[in-house]
Design an enzyme around this catalytic site. Sequence first.
Site, PDB file in Angstrom:
ATOM      1  N   LYS A  39       0.816  -1.218   0.000  1.00 34.53           N
ATOM      2  CA  LYS A  39       0.000   0.000   0.000  1.00 34.53           C
ATOM      3  C   LYS A  39       0.847   1.263   0.000  1.00 34.53           C
ATOM      4  O   LYS A  39       1.790   1.383   0.772  1.00 34.53           O
ATOM      5  CB  LYS A  39      -0.901  -0.005   1.242  1.00 34.53           C
ATOM      6  CG  LYS A  39      -1.931   1.076   1.284  1.00 34.53           C
ATOM      7  CD  LYS A  39      -3.308   0.488   1.148  1.00 34.53           C
ATOM      8  CE  LYS A  39      -4.375   1.562   1.221  1.00 34.53           C
ATOM      9  NZ  LYS A  39      -4.837   1.998  -0.063  1.00 34.53           N
ATOM     10  N   VAL A  44       6.398   0.982   5.919  1.00 38.34           N
ATOM     11  CA  VAL A  44       7.349   0.033   5.335  1.00 38.34           C
ATOM     12  C   VAL A  44       7.351   0.128   3.804  1.00 38.34           C
ATOM     13  O   VAL A  44       8.405   0.058   3.175  1.00 38.34           O
ATOM     14  CB  VAL A  44       7.078  -1.405   5.815  1.00 38.34           C
ATOM     15  CG1 VAL A  44       8.043  -2.398   5.182  1.00 38.34           C
ATOM     16  CG2 VAL A  44       7.190  -1.485   7.338  1.00 38.34           C
ATOM     17  N   CYS A  45       6.182   0.342   3.203  1.00 37.96           N
ATOM     18  CA  CYS A  45       6.121   0.469   1.738  1.00 37.96           C
ATOM     19  C   CYS A  45       6.859   1.714   1.262  1.00 37.96           C
ATOM     20  O   CYS A  45       7.560   1.675   0.252  1.00 37.96           O
ATOM     21  CB  CYS A  45       4.669   0.497   1.260  1.00 37.96           C
ATOM     22  SG  CYS A  45       3.833  -1.090   1.503  1.00 37.96           S
ATOM     23  N   THR A  46       6.711   2.800   1.993  1.00 36.76           N
ATOM     24  CA  THR A  46       7.437   4.016   1.641  1.00 36.76           C
ATOM     25  C   THR A  46       8.939   3.783   1.759  1.00 36.76           C
ATOM     26  O   THR A  46       9.709   4.181   0.878  1.00 36.76           O
ATOM     27  CB  THR A  46       6.981   5.197   2.527  1.00 36.76           C
ATOM     28  OG1 THR A  46       5.579   5.402   2.317  1.00 36.76           O
ATOM     29  CG2 THR A  46       7.739   6.471   2.194  1.00 36.76           C
ATOM     30  N   VAL A  49      10.035   1.648  -1.384  1.00 36.64           N
ATOM     31  CA  VAL A  49      10.160   2.368  -2.652  1.00 36.64           C
ATOM     32  C   VAL A  49      11.324   3.349  -2.612  1.00 36.64           C
ATOM     33  O   VAL A  49      11.989   3.557  -3.633  1.00 36.64           O
ATOM     34  CB  VAL A  49       8.855   3.074  -3.104  1.00 36.64           C
ATOM     35  CG1 VAL A  49       7.733   2.074  -3.305  1.00 36.64           C
ATOM     36  CG2 VAL A  49       8.463   4.192  -2.202  1.00 36.64           C
TER      37      VAL A  49
END
Length: 146
Positions: A39, A44-46, A49
């Site tokens: 998401k 963690v996704c930020t 990326v």
Amino acid sequence: MPLKEQQKAPNFELASTAGDIFKLSEQKGEPLILFFYPKNFTKVCTAEVCEFRDAFSEFRDLNVKVIGISQDSIASHHKFKKENKLPFELLSDPKGKVAKLYKATIPVIGMNRRITYLLDKDMIIKAVYENMFTADQHVKQMIEKM
């Protein structure tokens, strides 16, 4: 379990932040990293990326294209890409169909798992790394496999 190394990557088409339809079949001839993540705008996704962003020049120097895929909308991807200054495209898989093809969904919940695939110039899977909780290891594992 993710797809296996040495198998052909399943073909797909998805809307891209580039404003067109990304077609895996048109990518032959250059290696490619596909990373599935849960998401936009989550911690963690930020971090993940941004790890790919920070290593982007290394991938570019090796002529390896980097593509991120989540179930977020193109509008969300545009905001996420701009906010994090991402130099690569994000693909929108709103129903998770491609994530399912790549065995990158959490059963029952249907959310993307954190899985990264390295494809060779013939779209054969050369490396796979799965870890839901560590963002930094995905980039490290792909660089080690190249």
